[in-house]
Design a protein around this motif. Structure first.
Motif, mmCIF file in Angstrom:
data_model
loop_
_atom_site.group_PDB
_atom_site.id
_atom_site.type_symbol
_atom_site.label_atom_id
_atom_site.label_comp_id
_atom_site.label_asym_id
_atom_site.label_seq_id
_atom_site.Cartn_x
_atom_site.Cartn_y
_atom_site.Cartn_z
ATOM 1 N N ASP A 107 -51.603 100.750 -66.897
ATOM 2 C CA ASP A 107 -50.465 100.121 -66.216
ATOM 3 C C ASP A 107 -50.713 98.633 -65.933
ATOM 4 O O ASP A 107 -50.316 98.095 -64.900
ATOM 5 N N ASN A 151 -47.498 96.166 -65.149
ATOM 6 C CA ASN A 151 -46.934 96.269 -63.793
ATOM 7 C C ASN A 151 -47.901 95.819 -62.720
ATOM 8 O O ASN A 151 -47.493 95.245 -61.711
ATOM 9 N N ARG A 152 -49.176 96.065 -62.919
ATOM 10 C CA ARG A 152 -50.188 95.703 -61.920
ATOM 11 C C ARG A 152 -50.698 94.268 -62.083
ATOM 12 O O ARG A 152 -51.508 93.815 -61.294
#
Length: 196
Positions: free
Chosen positions: A120, A123-124
């Protein structure tokens, strides 16, 4: 036998100098970088995922089931088994391990490519510049004796995947190559697509 520290690009015999070696454990480790702050450093969790790609003689994935990762923990033949996901990188020792039975690897598989990507990461907003002390090592099948280790010490800032190393056939023997190449691949499927 003492462990051998490899440098990027180095290749070494794995089975030739280790008579009877048929099972190995590939361990990968990393630590999140401490952020700098007035009250001391704080580590931000970075979820790195180790995976193994089973490639044919042309360096290609012949089957989707030849991507061994956190959502497909075992190859169809049982020769490559991922021990499970570590989502923080905290603690000493290997963060993730992949167990390989060299005798069970099908004859059409010529390489076991070991890669790591950040889960991820888009998004992170994370990349491998947020990781330190990363390494790949190969241990004997019992996991007690380290045979080789490769510290991934290059600057991988801005990159979201690492091609760490590969075990590959050389006649009837197996060798290991220290690769240490960074890539942009937000998910294991993106990285695997390069080998299709």
């Amino acid at each position: 036998m003492a462990s051998i520290n490899l440098v990027k690009g180095q290749k070494i015999d794995l089975t030739k100098g280790n008579a009877g070696l048929t099972k190995v454990v590939v361990g990968l480790g990393w630590d999140p970088v401490k952020s700098k702050g007035f009250f001391g450093g704080k580590k931000k969790n970075v979820d790195c995922d180790a995976s193994a790609l089973l490639l044919n003689s042309e360096g290609k994935l012949s089957k989707d089931t030849h991507v061994i990762c956190f959502h497909n923990l075992k190859s169809p033949c049982g020769s490559v088994v991922h021990t499970g996901d570590n989502i923080t990188g905290e603690g000493d020792g290997d963060d993730e391990q992949i167990m390989i039975d060299l005798l069970k690897i099908p004859s059409d598989v010529h390489k076991v490519l070991v890669v790591v990507n950040i889960y991820d990461c888009v998004n992170r907003k994370q990349d491998f510049g947020m990781i330190e002390s990363a390494y790949i090592r190969v241990l004997d099948g019992s996991g007690n004796n380290e045979l080789i280790k490769f510290n991934l010490s290059d600057n991988y800032s801005g990159l979201t995947a690492l091609v760490c190393g590969e075990l590959y056939r050389n006649g009837t023997e197996w060798k290991f190559a220290a690769i240490g190449e960074g890539a942009q691949a937000p998910h294991i499927n993106d990285l695997a697509a390069r080998y299709r």
